[in-house]
Scaffold this motif. Structure first.
Motif, PDB file in Angstrom:
ATOM      1  N   GLU A  52      76.087 -10.430  67.949  1.00 15.40           N
ATOM      2  CA  GLU A  52      76.848  -9.218  67.646  1.00 15.40           C
ATOM      3  C   GLU A  52      75.991  -7.968  67.836  1.00 15.40           C
ATOM      4  O   GLU A  52      76.465  -6.944  68.333  1.00 15.40           O
ATOM      5  CB  GLU A  52      77.383  -9.280  66.210  1.00 15.40           C
ATOM      6  CG  GLU A  52      78.390 -10.389  65.953  1.00 15.40           C
ATOM      7  CD  GLU A  52      79.686 -10.198  66.722  1.00 15.40           C
ATOM      8  OE1 GLU A  52      79.929  -9.090  67.235  1.00 15.40           O
ATOM      9  OE2 GLU A  52      80.464 -11.175  66.825  1.00 15.40           O
ATOM     10  N   ARG A  53      74.721  -8.043  67.434  1.00 17.55           N
ATOM     11  CA  ARG A  53      73.820  -6.900  67.622  1.00 17.55           C
ATOM     12  C   ARG A  53      73.617  -6.631  69.117  1.00 17.55           C
ATOM     13  O   ARG A  53      73.514  -5.485  69.535  1.00 17.55           O
ATOM     14  CB  ARG A  53      72.476  -7.149  66.931  1.00 17.55           C
ATOM     15  CG  ARG A  53      72.530  -7.020  65.401  1.00 17.55           C
ATOM     16  CD  ARG A  53      71.138  -6.946  64.811  1.00 17.55           C
ATOM     17  NE  ARG A  53      70.450  -8.227  64.917  1.00 17.55           N
ATOM     18  CZ  ARG A  53      70.457  -9.164  63.962  1.00 17.55           C
ATOM     19  NH1 ARG A  53      71.144  -8.963  62.839  1.00 17.55           N
ATOM     20  NH2 ARG A  53      69.801 -10.291  64.135  1.00 17.55           N
ATOM     21  N   PHE A  54      73.554  -7.691  69.903  1.00 18.64           N
ATOM     22  CA  PHE A  54      73.382  -7.543  71.344  1.00 18.64           C
ATOM     23  C   PHE A  54      74.618  -6.901  71.978  1.00 18.64           C
ATOM     24  O   PHE A  54      74.492  -6.024  72.843  1.00 18.64           O
ATOM     25  CB  PHE A  54      73.115  -8.909  71.974  1.00 18.64           C
ATOM     26  CG  PHE A  54      72.900  -8.867  73.473  1.00 18.64           C
ATOM     27  CD1 PHE A  54      71.870  -8.126  74.031  1.00 18.64           C
ATOM     28  CD2 PHE A  54      73.744  -9.581  74.326  1.00 18.64           C
ATOM     29  CE1 PHE A  54      71.675  -8.092  75.407  1.00 18.64           C
ATOM     30  CE2 PHE A  54      73.551  -9.558  75.700  1.00 18.64           C
ATOM     31  CZ  PHE A  54      72.515  -8.813  76.243  1.00 18.64           C
ATOM     32  N   TYR A  55      75.804  -7.316  71.542  1.00 22.71           N
ATOM     33  CA  TYR A  55      77.034  -6.721  72.075  1.00 22.71           C
ATOM     34  C   TYR A  55      77.090  -5.215  71.777  1.00 22.71           C
ATOM     35  O   TYR A  55      77.500  -4.417  72.613  1.00 22.71           O
ATOM     36  CB  TYR A  55      78.273  -7.400  71.492  1.00 22.71           C
ATOM     37  CG  TYR A  55      78.342  -8.894  71.684  1.00 22.71           C
ATOM     38  CD1 TYR A  55      77.741  -9.508  72.786  1.00 22.71           C
ATOM     39  CD2 TYR A  55      79.004  -9.706  70.756  1.00 22.71           C
ATOM     40  CE1 TYR A  55      77.794 -10.880  72.954  1.00 22.71           C
ATOM     41  CE2 TYR A  55      79.067 -11.078  70.923  1.00 22.71           C
ATOM     42  CZ  TYR A  55      78.456 -11.662  72.011  1.00 22.71           C
ATOM     43  OH  TYR A  55      78.516 -13.026  72.177  1.00 22.71           O
ATOM     44  N   GLU A  56      76.658  -4.847  70.586  1.00 26.50           N
ATOM     45  CA  GLU A  56      76.638  -3.436  70.210  1.00 26.50           C
ATOM     46  C   GLU A  56      75.632  -2.673  71.067  1.00 26.50           C
ATOM     47  O   GLU A  56      75.880  -1.537  71.478  1.00 26.50           O
ATOM     48  CB  GLU A  56      76.285  -3.300  68.722  1.00 26.50           C
ATOM     49  CG  GLU A  56      76.132  -1.860  68.220  1.00 26.50           C
ATOM     50  CD  GLU A  56      77.411  -1.035  68.401  1.00 26.50           C
ATOM     51  OE1 GLU A  56      77.297   0.211  68.462  1.00 26.50           O
ATOM     52  OE2 GLU A  56      78.513  -1.625  68.477  1.00 26.50           O
ATOM     53  N   TYR A  57      74.506  -3.318  71.358  1.00 25.09           N
ATOM     54  CA  TYR A  57      73.467  -2.723  72.221  1.00 25.09           C
ATOM     55  C   TYR A  57      74.024  -2.492  73.629  1.00 25.09           C
ATOM     56  O   TYR A  57      73.799  -1.428  74.227  1.00 25.09           O
ATOM     57  CB  TYR A  57      72.260  -3.667  72.249  1.00 25.09           C
ATOM     58  CG  TYR A  57      71.226  -3.365  73.292  1.00 25.09           C
ATOM     59  CD1 TYR A  57      70.310  -2.326  73.134  1.00 25.09           C
ATOM     60  CD2 TYR A  57      71.140  -4.159  74.443  1.00 25.09           C
ATOM     61  CE1 TYR A  57      69.352  -2.065  74.090  1.00 25.09           C
ATOM     62  CE2 TYR A  57      70.177  -3.906  75.409  1.00 25.09           C
ATOM     63  CZ  TYR A  57      69.286  -2.859  75.227  1.00 25.09           C
ATOM     64  OH  TYR A  57      68.324  -2.612  76.179  1.00 25.09           O
ATOM     65  N   LEU A  58      74.766  -3.460  74.146  1.00 26.85           N
ATOM     66  CA  LEU A  58      75.358  -3.318  75.475  1.00 26.85           C
ATOM     67  C   LEU A  58      76.355  -2.162  75.503  1.00 26.85           C
ATOM     68  O   LEU A  58      76.452  -1.428  76.490  1.00 26.85           O
ATOM     69  CB  LEU A  58      76.061  -4.618  75.894  1.00 26.85           C
ATOM     70  CG  LEU A  58      75.192  -5.858  76.100  1.00 26.85           C
ATOM     71  CD1 LEU A  58      76.062  -7.054  76.482  1.00 26.85           C
ATOM     72  CD2 LEU A  58      74.125  -5.615  77.168  1.00 26.85           C
ATOM     73  N   ARG A  59      77.095  -2.010  74.409  1.00 27.73           N
ATOM     74  CA  ARG A  59      78.135  -0.992  74.351  1.00 27.73           C
ATOM     75  C   ARG A  59      77.555   0.406  74.148  1.00 27.73           C
ATOM     76  O   ARG A  59      77.856   1.331  74.899  1.00 27.73           O
ATOM     77  CB  ARG A  59      79.122  -1.305  73.225  1.00 27.73           C
ATOM     78  CG  ARG A  59      80.326  -0.353  73.173  1.00 27.73           C
ATOM     79  CD  ARG A  59      81.141  -0.578  71.919  1.00 27.73           C
ATOM     80  NE  ARG A  59      80.387  -0.220  70.714  1.00 27.73           N
ATOM     81  CZ  ARG A  59      80.221   1.028  70.289  1.00 27.73           C
ATOM     82  NH1 ARG A  59      80.742   2.045  70.970  1.00 27.73           N
ATOM     83  NH2 ARG A  59      79.525   1.276  69.193  1.00 27.73           N
ATOM     84  N   SER A  60      76.691   0.545  73.154  1.00 24.62           N
ATOM     85  CA  SER A  60      76.247   1.886  72.760  1.00 24.62           C
ATOM     86  C   SER A  60      75.049   2.397  73.552  1.00 24.62           C
ATOM     87  O   SER A  60      74.963   3.585  73.868  1.00 24.62           O
ATOM     88  CB  SER A  60      75.916   1.912  71.267  1.00 24.62           C
ATOM     89  OG  SER A  60      74.866   1.000  70.988  1.00 24.62           O
ATOM     90  N   LEU A 116      77.686  -0.337  79.202  1.00 23.19           N
ATOM     91  CA  LEU A 116      78.326  -1.207  80.181  1.00 23.19           C
ATOM     92  C   LEU A 116      79.843  -1.163  80.040  1.00 23.19           C
ATOM     93  O   LEU A 116      80.378  -0.860  78.974  1.00 23.19           O
ATOM     94  CB  LEU A 116      77.836  -2.649  80.013  1.00 23.19           C
ATOM     95  CG  LEU A 116      76.334  -2.883  80.214  1.00 23.19           C
ATOM     96  CD1 LEU A 116      76.014  -4.364  80.088  1.00 23.19           C
ATOM     97  CD2 LEU A 116      75.876  -2.365  81.570  1.00 23.19           C
ATOM     98  N   SER A 117      80.527  -1.480  81.113  1.00 29.55           N
ATOM     99  CA  SER A 117      81.992  -1.470  81.088  1.00 29.55           C
ATOM    100  C   SER A 117      82.503  -2.556  80.153  1.00 29.55           C
ATOM    101  O   SER A 117      81.802  -3.540  79.852  1.00 29.55           O
ATOM    102  CB  SER A 117      82.549  -1.715  82.492  1.00 29.55           C
ATOM    103  OG  SER A 117      82.283  -3.044  82.903  1.00 29.55           O
ATOM    104  N   LEU A 118      83.737  -2.386  79.711  1.00 31.90           N
ATOM    105  CA  LEU A 118      84.349  -3.369  78.827  1.00 31.90           C
ATOM    106  C   LEU A 118      84.412  -4.729  79.499  1.00 31.90           C
ATOM    107  O   LEU A 118      84.198  -5.770  78.857  1.00 31.90           O
ATOM    108  CB  LEU A 118      85.748  -2.892  78.431  1.00 31.90           C
ATOM    109  CG  LEU A 118      86.478  -3.712  77.357  1.00 31.90           C
ATOM    110  CD1 LEU A 118      85.676  -3.745  76.068  1.00 31.90           C
ATOM    111  CD2 LEU A 118      87.873  -3.136  77.117  1.00 31.90           C
ATOM    112  N   HIS A 119      84.713  -4.741  80.789  1.00 35.04           N
ATOM    113  CA  HIS A 119      84.787  -6.000  81.534  1.00 35.04           C
ATOM    114  C   HIS A 119      83.444  -6.729  81.524  1.00 35.04           C
ATOM    115  O   HIS A 119      83.374  -7.939  81.277  1.00 35.04           O
ATOM    116  CB  HIS A 119      85.219  -5.716  82.973  1.00 35.04           C
ATOM    117  CG  HIS A 119      85.216  -6.915  83.865  1.00 35.04           C
ATOM    118  ND1 HIS A 119      86.155  -7.915  83.761  1.00 35.04           N
ATOM    119  CD2 HIS A 119      84.361  -7.287  84.866  1.00 35.04           C
ATOM    120  CE1 HIS A 119      85.900  -8.850  84.665  1.00 35.04           C
ATOM    121  NE2 HIS A 119      84.822  -8.492  85.342  1.00 35.04           N
TER     122      HIS A 119
END
Length: 312
Positions: free
Chosen positions: A20-28, A32-35
């Protein structure tokens, strides 16, 4: 505490929280795009489920042997090499993130390679298609030049770059050889006879009317300079259409056709290797697969015990 993944598989929070922390890192931070984020999530959660099923509850317990097991499982499940490579790339990025956060000291996925992608078999023309393509008998100097180029590529198995780099002085009518510069600036001599020699001779009679006075190239454009890669590709494709050849024509396809037809006739892989200028025999061996396909088709069509029921 246990957390449900998007696929409704229960993962220990010790694995899921880092994800979950990694997903947040990718987003913020990565933006990266949602896809792309969804692709990372799908790949990583699938691997997390596999690892957890093998007894892994902490990311710190994953070493290279566990990563190799993930690769092996992907192969057993019938995944393509490209898909396994994508999965490994996701895992490497995730572990790099854990290293960045001080949760890991080394990336266990860095030294693990994905299965090698199967090289697609080169496509070649059959002998009749080559004959159809090379029935060019126009008197136009550029048509004579084009047939000479195609006869030479098919007659000597040249690479496109080798064809373009030939100079007039490299052509040996008396010796029956042409000097070419292959990959890595390695020089080799290729046999030169028959229709290839005949049409190069016809082209040389026309060349002086087109070539610039100081131009050394054997094949020149209508502007008088050495012909370009793109021009050769374009002209050969156009001749394929003009001659109503079903297959798309390219310089590379003529080289493949040369190799396949010589191998079918001679069964001499070493000779084909020398003619093509391959440094390693493994590069040439791909043509044995083509030859086997040709033999297998002949067998299926001719052998009475190989014919499918209902066919006579």
């Amino acid at each position: 505490m246990q957390i449900m993944t998007s696929s409704q598989i229960v993962l220990p929070s010790s694995l899921q929280k880092s994800l979950e922390r990694f997903y947040e890192y990718l987003r913020s931070e990565k933006g990266l795009s949602l896809h792309t984020q969804r692709n990372y999530k799908q790949q990583l959660e699938t691997m997390a489920v596999h690892l957890n099923g093998m007894g892994i509850n902490e990311w710190q317990d994953v070493d290279a042997s566990w990563v190799r097991q993930l690769v092996s499982k992907g192969r057993r499940d019938g995944m393509k090499a490209s898909s396994i490579s994508t999965r490994l790339s996701s895992l490497r990025s995730f572990f790099d993130f854990l290293i960045l956060r001080g949760e890991l000291e080394a990336n266990p996925a860095k030294g693990v390679s994905a299965p090698r992608k199967r090289r697609p078999l080169p496509k070649n023309l059959d002998v009749d298609e080559v004959g159809q393509l090379l029935e060019v008998n126009e008197d136009d100097p550029l048509a004579i030049r084009d047939r000479a180029m195609m006869e030479l590529m098919y007659g000597a198995g040249l690479r496109l770059a080798e064809l373009i780099s030939i100079n007039v002085k490299d052509v040996g009518f008396h010796s029956g050889e042409i000097r070419v510069i292959g990959k890595g600036d390695k020089e080799r001599k290729v046999p030169f006879s028959g229709l290839a020699a005949e049409w190069v001779g016809k082209w040389l009679k026309e060349r002086s009317a087109l070539a610039n006075a100081d131009e050394k190239a054997l094949f020149v454009s209508k502007l008088g300079g050495r012909i370009s890669h793109r021009s050769v590709q374009k002209r050969m494709a156009e001749w394929g259409q003009k001659q109503a050849v079903a297959s798309h024509i390219s310089p590379h396809k003529l080289r493949h056709s040369f190799a396949t037809h010589v191998l079918e006739s001679s069964n001499n892989l070493r000779a084909v290797q020398e003619l093509l200028g391959h440094e390693n025999i493994s590069t040439t061996q791909i043509y044995t697969h083509l030859d086997f396909q040709h033999l297998a088709q002949a067998y299926d069509a001719a052998h009475p015990r190989a014919r499918k029921k209902g066919k006579k």
